[in-house]
Scaffold this active site. Structure first.
Site, short mmCIF file in Angstrom:
data_model
loop_
_atom_site.label_atom_id
_atom_site.label_comp_id
_atom_site.label_asym_id
_atom_site.label_seq_id
_atom_site.Cartn_x
_atom_site.Cartn_y
_atom_site.Cartn_z
N LEU A 44 -10.53 25.51 -49.33
CA LEU A 44 -11.96 25.74 -49.09
C LEU A 44 -12.43 25.14 -47.76
O LEU A 44 -13.61 25.16 -47.45
CB LEU A 44 -12.79 25.16 -50.24
CG LEU A 44 -12.43 25.69 -51.64
CD1 LEU A 44 -13.38 25.12 -52.68
CD2 LEU A 44 -12.43 27.21 -51.68
N GLN B 73 -12.11 24.45 -43.35
CA GLN B 73 -12.33 25.31 -42.18
C GLN B 73 -11.21 26.36 -42.05
O GLN B 73 -11.48 27.55 -41.90
CB GLN B 73 -12.40 24.47 -40.90
CG GLN B 73 -12.78 25.32 -39.69
CD GLN B 73 -12.51 24.63 -38.35
OE1 GLN B 73 -11.92 23.56 -38.28
NE2 GLN B 73 -12.93 25.26 -37.27
N TYR C 84 -4.84 9.36 -38.12
CA TYR C 84 -4.57 10.80 -38.34
C TYR C 84 -3.30 11.21 -37.60
O TYR C 84 -2.42 11.85 -38.17
CB TYR C 84 -5.78 11.59 -37.83
CG TYR C 84 -5.64 13.10 -37.85
CD1 TYR C 84 -5.54 13.80 -39.06
CD2 TYR C 84 -5.65 13.83 -36.66
CE1 TYR C 84 -5.46 15.18 -39.07
CE2 TYR C 84 -5.57 15.21 -36.67
CZ TYR C 84 -5.47 15.88 -37.88
OH TYR C 84 -5.38 17.25 -37.89
P1 NAD Z 1 -10.92 20.70 -43.53
O1 NAD Z 1 -11.30 19.27 -43.59
O2 NAD Z 1 -11.89 21.69 -43.05
O3 NAD Z 1 -10.42 21.19 -44.96
C1 NAD Z 1 -9.61 20.39 -45.78
C2 NAD Z 1 -9.80 20.86 -47.21
O4 NAD Z 1 -9.00 19.98 -48.02
C3 NAD Z 1 -11.23 20.74 -47.71
O5 NAD Z 1 -11.61 21.93 -48.38
C4 NAD Z 1 -11.21 19.55 -48.66
O6 NAD Z 1 -12.11 19.70 -49.74
C5 NAD Z 1 -9.77 19.60 -49.14
N1 NAD Z 1 -9.31 18.29 -49.59
C6 NAD Z 1 -9.62 17.07 -49.09
N2 NAD Z 1 -9.01 16.11 -49.79
C7 NAD Z 1 -8.29 16.73 -50.75
C8 NAD Z 1 -7.45 16.29 -51.78
N3 NAD Z 1 -7.24 14.97 -52.02
N4 NAD Z 1 -6.86 17.20 -52.58
C9 NAD Z 1 -7.07 18.52 -52.39
N5 NAD Z 1 -7.89 19.01 -51.44
C10 NAD Z 1 -8.48 18.12 -50.63
O7 NAD Z 1 -9.57 20.76 -42.68
P2 NAD Z 1 -9.00 21.99 -41.83
O8 NAD Z 1 -9.59 21.92 -40.49
O9 NAD Z 1 -9.11 23.23 -42.62
O10 NAD Z 1 -7.48 21.52 -41.67
C11 NAD Z 1 -6.43 22.07 -42.43
C12 NAD Z 1 -5.14 21.49 -41.89
O11 NAD Z 1 -4.99 21.84 -40.51
C13 NAD Z 1 -5.05 19.96 -41.93
O12 NAD Z 1 -3.72 19.57 -42.17
C14 NAD Z 1 -5.44 19.55 -40.53
O13 NAD Z 1 -4.89 18.32 -40.17
C15 NAD Z 1 -4.82 20.67 -39.73
N6 NAD Z 1 -5.43 20.84 -38.42
C16 NAD Z 1 -6.69 21.31 -38.29
C17 NAD Z 1 -7.24 21.46 -37.03
C18 NAD Z 1 -8.64 21.99 -36.83
O14 NAD Z 1 -9.12 22.01 -35.67
N7 NAD Z 1 -9.33 22.42 -37.85
C19 NAD Z 1 -6.49 21.14 -35.90
C20 NAD Z 1 -5.22 20.62 -36.07
C21 NAD Z 1 -4.68 20.51 -37.34
N1 SER Z 2 -9.21 19.40 -34.87
C1 SER Z 2 -8.44 18.26 -35.27
C2 SER Z 2 -9.22 17.01 -35.08
O1 SER Z 2 -9.99 16.99 -34.16
C3 SER Z 2 -7.16 18.18 -34.48
O2 SER Z 2 -6.13 17.97 -35.34
O3 SER Z 2 -9.01 16.09 -35.80
#
Ligand code: NAD
Ligand code: SER
Length: 315
Positions: free
Chosen positions: A10, A12, A142
């Site tokens: 759920l 991003q 992180y």
């Molecule tokens: P987000 O924070 O938007 O979503 C994370 C989801 O995980 C949320 O829906 C939250 O409710 C759920 N969550 C949190 N704790 C939980 C738990 N204990 N058990 C089950 N669900 C749980 O994160 P995102 O941006 O969608 O990131 C997804 C992945 O991509 C992560 O591993 C993040 O490190 C990686 N990432 C994201 C970005 C970015 O810019 N969005 C960049 C680099 C890496």
């Molecule tokens: N978008 C992520 C952050 O800023 C990069 O992993 O944490």
């Protein structure tokens, strides 16, 4: 890859990746899981499991109950939130990941995907065209968890054959679900403030240059790596992927082409120090040669598309 469990669906990335999985593999084959309930009814036609990734038993029950053969674990605490609560970041990002790995081995899953991040890099890394293989000395919890996650994926692949895959996502820009506590979140917030108020106060400095990617490219990259033939993959969880790089100043200039009265000012906070040691750009030649990575979105077409989508949302 017949039944996919998406944990953290759920958030991003999950909210758009899961929708793409539904289209590509069939809604009946995608199990949606998150610690939060699906109260927004993002996925009314999917089976939903309320799962805390740190609770191995609930993940295992879902794997067995639904005959899951692939887990995509997106549950994580991101960089800025992780600096405020490093213990929580370690617990979810590492203990959660280990649960998924252990169950992947125990149930002989077809494959497991867990994203990494540009946060693995740090002060000792080359910060321009950053190589995939380089010194990794992150200065956020992180980043520490993402380095450990990559190493664990690699270790268990070599020891047990678990097919572990992951991408070092750059900052992801999107307009369906707001980002969840990262350093790159400014590049999403700016569009909402531009459309609503014609001005934005940025928490990074004007020259903080970071690699970024628009969500359609993020989804394409993830699907491409997930579907890639394992024999072509020279790496497990640490693929660099690039698309575009820009500073807040450059992004503001691009927005100004559409909204000439838009203004930006700067009040850098602790997130500026995080961004300072992340790459400005990455060398993604391994992703290009191993699984055909090729970005389709640049800053110009991304900004035009974001402004249109955010305008419609804010209407
Ligand atoms: P987000 O924070 O938007 O979503 C994370 C989801 O995980 C949320 O829906 C939250 O409710 C759920 N969550 C949190 N704790 C939980 C738990 N204990 N058990 C089950 N669900 C749980 O994160 P995102 O941006 O969608 O990131 C997804 C992945 O991509 C992560 O591993 C993040 O490190 C990686 N990432 C994201 C970005 C970015 O810019 N969005 C960049 C680099 C890496
Ligand atoms: N978008 C992520 C952050 O800023 C990069 O992993 O944490």
């Amino acid at each position: 890859m017949k039944k996919i469990l998406v944990i953290g669906a759920l958030g991003q990335i999950g909210s758009e990746l899961t929708a793409a999985f539904n289209t590509r593999y069939g809604t009946g084959n995608i199990i949606v899981a998150d610690i939060n309930d699906d109260t927004n009814r993002l996925f009314p036609n999917n089976v939903f499991e309320k799962i805390d990734v740190t609770d191995m038993a609930t993940i295992e029950q879902a794997i067995v109950r639904h005959g899951v053969d692939t887990v995509v674990n997106l549950a994580a605490i991101l960089s800025a939130t992780g600096e405020k609560n490093p213990d929580l970041a370690w617990d979810i990002n590492i203990n959660g990941l280990l649960n998924v790995i252990r169950l992947g081995i125990k149930h002989r899953l077809d494959r497991v995907m867990v994203p990494s991040s540009i946060a693995v890099f740090g002060p000792q890394s080359v910060l321009y065209n950053t190589p995939q293989e380089t010194v990794l000395t992150p200065n956020t919890m992180y980043g520490v968890t993402k380095v450990v996650g990559e190493l664990l994926g690699d270790y268990y692949f070599k020891k047990t054959g678990l097919d572990f895959r992951g991408i070092r996502y750059p900052g992801i820009i999107s307009n369906k679900t707001m980002p969840g506590g990262g350093t790159t979140d400014y590049a999403v917030e700016i569009f909402y403030e531009a459309v609503k108020n014609n001005r934005y106060t940025c928490f990074l400095s004007s020259e903080s240059c970071l690699p970024m990617m628009y969500m359609p490219d993020c989804v394409r990259a993830t699907v491409a790596l997930l579907e890639a033939d394992r024999s072509r993959l020279r790496h497990c969880g640490n693929y660099n992927v690039g698309a575009m790089s820009f500073t807040p100043e450059v992004l503001a200039g691009e927005i100004k082409k559409h909204l000439p009265d838009f203004t930006i000012d700067y009040q850098p906070d602790f997130r500026r120090e995080i961004a300072r040691y992340w790459p400005a750009s990455v060398d993604d030649s391994a992703a290009r040669s191993d699984w055909g990575w090729q970005p389709e979105w640049n800053i110009e077409n991304m900004v035009a598309d974001m402004l249109q989508a955010v305008r419609e949302k804010c209407r």
